[in-house]
Scaffold this active site. Sequence first.
Site, PDB file in Angstrom:
ATOM      1  CE  LYS A  16      -3.804  10.068   3.876  1.00  0.00           C
ATOM      2  NZ  LYS A  16      -4.382   9.271   3.055  1.00  0.00           N
TER       3      LYS A  16
ATOM      4  CE  LYS B 180     -14.628   3.796   3.171  1.00  0.00           C
ATOM      5  NZ  LYS B 180     -13.398   4.512   3.572  1.00  0.00           N
TER       6      LYS B 180
ATOM      7  CG  HIS C 147      -1.846  -1.249   1.134  1.00  0.00           C
ATOM      8  ND1 HIS C 147      -3.023  -1.140   0.670  1.00  0.00           N
ATOM      9  CD2 HIS C 147      -1.504  -2.444   1.923  1.00  0.00           C
ATOM     10  CE1 HIS C 147      -3.707  -2.527   1.579  1.00  0.00           C
ATOM     11  NE2 HIS C 147      -2.592  -3.060   1.264  1.00  0.00           N
TER      12      HIS C 147
HETATM   13  O1  H53 Z   1      -3.196   2.481   2.240  1.00  0.00           O
HETATM   14  C1  H53 Z   1      -5.419   2.731   1.109  1.00  0.00           C
HETATM   15  C2  H53 Z   1      -5.169   3.805   0.117  1.00  0.00           C
HETATM   16  C3  H53 Z   1      -4.270   4.546   0.686  1.00  0.00           C
HETATM   17  C4  H53 Z   1      -2.891   4.396   1.175  1.00  0.00           C
HETATM   18  C5  H53 Z   1      -3.623   3.528   2.391  1.00  0.00           C
HETATM   19  C6  H53 Z   1      -2.303   3.529   3.884  1.00  0.00           C
HETATM   20  C7  H53 Z   1      -2.016   3.440   4.767  1.00  0.00           C
HETATM   21  O2  H53 Z   1      -3.545   2.709   5.333  1.00  0.00           O
HETATM   22  C8  H53 Z   1      -1.265   2.842   5.901  1.00  0.00           C
HETATM   23  C9  H53 Z   1      -0.248   2.344   5.561  1.00  0.00           C
HETATM   24  C10 H53 Z   1       0.361   2.912   4.434  1.00  0.00           C
HETATM   25  O3  H53 Z   1       0.977   2.121   3.803  1.00  0.00           O
HETATM   26  C11 H53 Z   1      -0.525   3.334   3.183  1.00  0.00           C
HETATM   27  O4  H53 Z   1      -2.236   5.194   1.731  1.00  0.00           O
HETATM   28  O5  H53 Z   1      -3.754   5.284  -0.702  1.00  0.00           O
HETATM   29  O6  H53 Z   1      -6.292   3.615  -0.450  1.00  0.00           O
HETATM   30  C12 H53 Z   1      -5.729   0.910   1.467  1.00  0.00           C
HETATM   31  O7  H53 Z   1      -5.152   0.515   0.231  1.00  0.00           O
END
Ligand code: H53
Length: 829
Positions: free
Chosen positions: A571, A680, A373
């Site tokens: 963000k 969402k 991710h």
């Molecule tokens: O994962 C989401 C993505 C999003 C991304 C998130 C995420 C975390 O919540 C925590 C750690 C990480 O490396 C990434 O920031 O973009 O949608 C699900 O894939």
Amino acid sequence: GFGERKAKAERMFSLMDGFLKNDPFSLQKDILHHVEYTVARSRFNFDDYEAYQALSHSVRDRLIERWHDTHTYFKRTKPKRLYFLSLEFLMGRSLSNSVINLGIQDQYAEALSQLGFEFDVLAEQEGDAALGNGGLARFSACQMDSLATLDYPAWGYGLRYEYGLFRQIIVDGFQHEQPDYWLNFGNPWEIERIHVTYEVKFYGTVEDVDRNGEKHEVWIPGETVEAVAYDNPIPGYGTRNTINLRLWAAKPSNHFDLEAYNTGDYINSIVNRQRTESISNVLYPDDRSHQGKEMRLKQQYFFVSASLQDIIRRFKEAHNNFDELPEKVALHLNDTHPSLSIAEIMRILVDEEQLDWNKAWNIVCKIFSFTTHTVVAEGLEKIPTDLLGSLLPRHLQILYKINSNFMEELKKRIGLDYNRLSRMSIVEEGAVKSIRMANLSIICSHTVNGVSKLHSDTLKMRTFKDFYELWPEKFQYTTNGVTQRRWIVVSNPSLCALLSKWLGTEAWIRNADLLTGLRDHVDNTGFRHEWKMVKRLNKMRLAEYIETMSGVKVSLDAMFDVQVKRIHEYKRQLLNIFGIIHRYDCLKNMDKNDRTKVVPRVCIIGGKAAPGYEIAKKIIKLCHAVAEKINNDADIGDLLKLVFIPDYNVSVAEMVIPGADLSQHLSTAGHEASGTGSMKFLMNGCLLLATADGSTVEIIEEIGSDNLFLFGAKVQEVAELREKGGALKVPLQFARVLRMVRDGYFGDKDYFKSLCDTVEVGNDFYLLGSDFGSYLEAQAAADKAFVEPEKWTKMSILSAAGSGRFSSDRTIREYAERTWKIDPCQCPF
Ligand code: H53
């Protein structure tokens, strides 16, 4: 014999009076039964909370029936199973979701009203299960819902933290963290399995043993902790299938430390035993970066070891040859957090099951798949070898061996390119020697998944370029999705009814592609009128919430403009706040007559900052400082309001998202792997104002660029802009807003200095300054569209109509068919 067993089963079934009945009368009886015997209150005198408890126990009974049947069926038919390993699941509340998925929502509503209660009021009594941080964790929860609904034979595995994600309270504009001891009032949605326990070991040494004349290394551990299973039934929608999310809790092992007991140190040895319990105590609250914390590593191994023992036990019950493992078991690594599984399964197969190393390795390489991710290499997980070696000495050896075999193979493939070899090594040499968990996961997995197309391109071209060149076929992407059951049916019942009415079917609840049918009605004024009414209803609900939470009264005619997500520099909540300051500044300097043309706005921001993330915390404080100024400026009135919604979590999201007109997704291009919040909002007919990042690129493909407000540098431009550094062009408005904050226009001048420094020309890594101009243009375009309600409504409808591709059902089907190679296995009714 068979006849005897069948007779016994029939007798049992008739004793049980068949399955539980779901007519309103039977439901009432069951609820009252639980009031009296489970909650132990008099059935003539119980309050809303007690009613919620009794109600949820009656739902739980119905879940358990299906859950038993599903597992009996899986056991009998022996399909290939998926094990979804994730250290975080952000489930939120369970009551409404369960009742809806069981298909007995109306019956329960009627039963309760006859008892003098309202379903929705009782549902509000439930606290969130917040065993996760943000996007990654909520995505896991959505995937579980889709796995159950699509009848896949899947299990989720995770940790049962006693303290979930901290509660955020705001005092004087500052974030404070409060513990979330969520199990205080019991948890009806879990089933404690006191007999499903495994020993998990730590520390100790590795010793040589002789096995048939051959030398073998074996781990002699030093500490033992017991893992206990807690099962959480996950019901599918429109199916009897109810799968399991098994979460592990740590408790002291019953192995006595005889030494301590004999020397009379009874009290201390009890105290020591209690310390071991702490492993599963608390969820780490930082979204990323856990580098080098021993407790975190212990949690990871504890979770991995218990899960694998359970998985191997289940496999051995049904099969007797490990060669069959890849045909029967798929293990999915949700990010690198569970990647110690690789070393652990090698240890089990080689040290315990006594398989030859190469044979074991060939099996292991066929069962793992991996989703990352993360975008940037600096964000990848690393574990110092010192730490790993002391906690798990045998695993460190195994990792070294995996690495040296890989390095040998790699040299044959690419020659002696030492730079590349060292980049691809599992072991990172340097000031702190460490294990690169992502490299390990890539080497051992048959598939490496990105979470959006753009993310996957970045992985191939940058983050994992070396690996992509070696194994292009391993690299795939499966764009994230969200479940329409929770994000429409549960959270937006009026929209749900409207969709079913105009689509002429409820089938979209299981097949979100049908939402495209809304396009056929977009020119129908009656339909648009109803659509607007639904939005207004949800705005009303949200406005009431805002007033109770923050005391700010907001106008329903204003545009509800929302940014809710974890607070992170990338963000760019700060870009949003700067935009609000600019808007305020313009209003103040505007001729009074011109103000009548201004679109009134309610700007809503919410999200948690990791407790140690200073800059993120300053962003929260700045938001409050700006809100204080604007909201108390009588001259501005309803033209502009800013509210910060505290303690953003799943249940808050369920209320905020349906009530939003516009939502903001502002990450600097190339930094958001996917983003799921936007999906969402899209489903709920909310327009997006966004950069071309993560999954937004694919959203544009579905709804067309006319139906959202796009701005900012593109991914390919970002590097070049950064290189310009101090020579970067920044609009005057940006400099002016920054000056206002620096000069103390919103107070706390000294406190905000370091925050301002992060966006000063030459230092502005996330490019707020250079994107500000196009951000303001996009905001102006949004204002312009909003004053034409019919145009806006059409855009809103077309957003929802194009959201079908972002259902987690599509995500899961793709994973199942392409990556896990599992088939549906539907338990008969
Ligand atoms: O994962 C989401 C993505 C999003 C991304 C998130 C995420 C975390 O919540 C925590 C750690 C990480 O490396 C990434 O920031 O973009 O949608 C699900 O894939």
